[in-house]
Design a protein around this motif. Structure first.
Motif, PDB file in Angstrom:
ATOM      1  N   SER A 229       0.712  -1.476   0.362  1.00  0.00           N
ATOM      2  CA  SER A 229      -0.032   0.212  -0.159  1.00  0.00           C
ATOM      3  C   SER A 229       1.043   1.115  -0.468  1.00  0.00           C
ATOM      4  O   SER A 229       0.252   1.983  -0.659  1.00  0.00           O
ATOM      5  N   ALA A 230       1.934   1.155   0.892  1.00  0.00           N
ATOM      6  CA  ALA A 230       2.986   2.524   0.698  1.00  0.00           C
ATOM      7  C   ALA A 230       3.602   2.588  -0.161  1.00  0.00           C
ATOM      8  O   ALA A 230       4.246   3.493  -0.385  1.00  0.00           O
ATOM      9  N   TRP A 231       4.609   1.531  -1.033  1.00  0.00           N
ATOM     10  CA  TRP A 231       5.497   1.645  -2.383  1.00  0.00           C
ATOM     11  C   TRP A 231       4.852   2.547  -3.210  1.00  0.00           C
ATOM     12  O   TRP A 231       4.017   2.518  -3.821  1.00  0.00           O
ATOM     13  N   ARG A 232       6.039   3.236  -3.945  1.00  0.00           N
ATOM     14  CA  ARG A 232       5.740   4.263  -4.727  1.00  0.00           C
ATOM     15  C   ARG A 232       5.638   3.195  -5.940  1.00  0.00           C
ATOM     16  O   ARG A 232       6.484   2.346  -5.646  1.00  0.00           O
ATOM     17  N   ARG A 233       4.785   3.626  -6.616  1.00  0.00           N
ATOM     18  CA  ARG A 233       4.404   2.144  -8.076  1.00  0.00           C
ATOM     19  C   ARG A 233       4.062   4.112  -9.532  1.00  0.00           C
ATOM     20  O   ARG A 233       3.887   4.726  -8.885  1.00  0.00           O
ATOM     21  N   ASP A 234       4.030   3.148 -10.352  1.00  0.00           N
ATOM     22  CA  ASP A 234       3.754   3.704 -11.581  1.00  0.00           C
ATOM     23  C   ASP A 234       3.156   3.222 -13.109  1.00  0.00           C
ATOM     24  O   ASP A 234       3.190   1.812 -11.985  1.00  0.00           O
TER      25      ASP A 234
END
Length: 251
Positions: A229-234
């Motif tokens: 939920s917290a991890w930065r992604r694109d």
């Protein structure tokens, strides 16, 4: 400039990754290929690969016709490099105390290894010491904002350190102050399908040793879900960002 490094723990972490290293080492290969473009290969006859890992770039230097000495802190990594016939000579040793005489090689090459040393300035002095006058030292390292996704995601779960602290660009520049050096930078982001794949990539290259030690417990399903939920992604997936610094020292 950096905390005292537990070299045996670092060697053990990379040793555990020796069998999986090649399949996870995209960052090392991409960084190393960029570093190789900064060298005029025709000028050299011998090279020290300081922090050779499984010998990927030792083999690349052999293909360029150079006599290669492969050095690594980890005996398991060095054995893997030797099993691939990566070099002409193999040495287990520490960049902070290179087991070579002054002026032993034309070129010193160290790809993403010097941030595991006690002090960058001292490590560079060692690389310069074993390089002949008129030779070159090529190195790459990570700068302070590398792996920000790991740090930021874990901050939402606990206050333990989950990423090693890397030197700032200003500190790296200061460590090179006594050398004739050219520094350049590159920002590189890798993407993974999920958090587990991103974390496996770090474990697969041995980059899991924490200088300050581990204060957190085992990875639970709940923690993994929190990280997802917290991890930065694109649109590509979960991200791991690196701030690469390349150095060319002319002697």
């Amino acid at each position: 400039m950096t905390p005292k490094v537990n070299k045996q723990a670092v060697a053990n972490a990379f040793g555990r990754a020796a069998q999986s290293y090649q399949q996870h080492a995209e960052l090392q290969r991409r960084c190393g290929e960029q570093l190789m473009t900064l060298a005029d290969v025709t000028r050299y006859r011998s090279v020290l690969d300081a922090g050779c890992g499984t010998g990927w770039f030792s083999q690349r230097w052999q293909q360029q016709g150079l006599q290669v000495t492969a050095l690594d802190l980890s005996a398991a990594m060095l054995a893997e490099a030797e099993s691939r016939h990566s070099a002409d000579r193999y040495l287990q040793g520490d960049i902070d105390a290179l087991p070579l005489p002054d002026g032993a090689v034309d070129l010193c090459w160290s790809n993403l290894a010097v941030h595991w040393c006690d002090d960058l300035s001292h490590a560079l002095n060692q690389l310069c010491r074993v390089t002949r006058r008129g030779g070159t030292v090529l190195f790459s390292t990570l700068a302070a904002d590398s792996l920000s996704e790991v740090r930021d995601a874990w901050r939402q779960i606990d206050d333990a350190g989950h990423v090693n602290r890397f030197l700032s660009m200003e500190q790296i520049t200061a460590a090179c102050a006594h050398h004739h050096v050219q520094l350049s930078e590159q920002h590189l982001t890798l993407a993974f399908p999920d958090v587990l794949a991103a974390m496996h990539s770090l474990k697969g290259i041995g980059a899991t040793h924490l200088h300050e030690g581990r204060r957190h417990g085992l990875m639970t399903r709940q923690r993994l879900q929190q990280l997802e939920s917290a991890w930065r992604r694109d649109e590509r997936g979960c991200l791991l960002s690196y701030h690469l610094v390349f150095g060319v020292i002319s002697l």
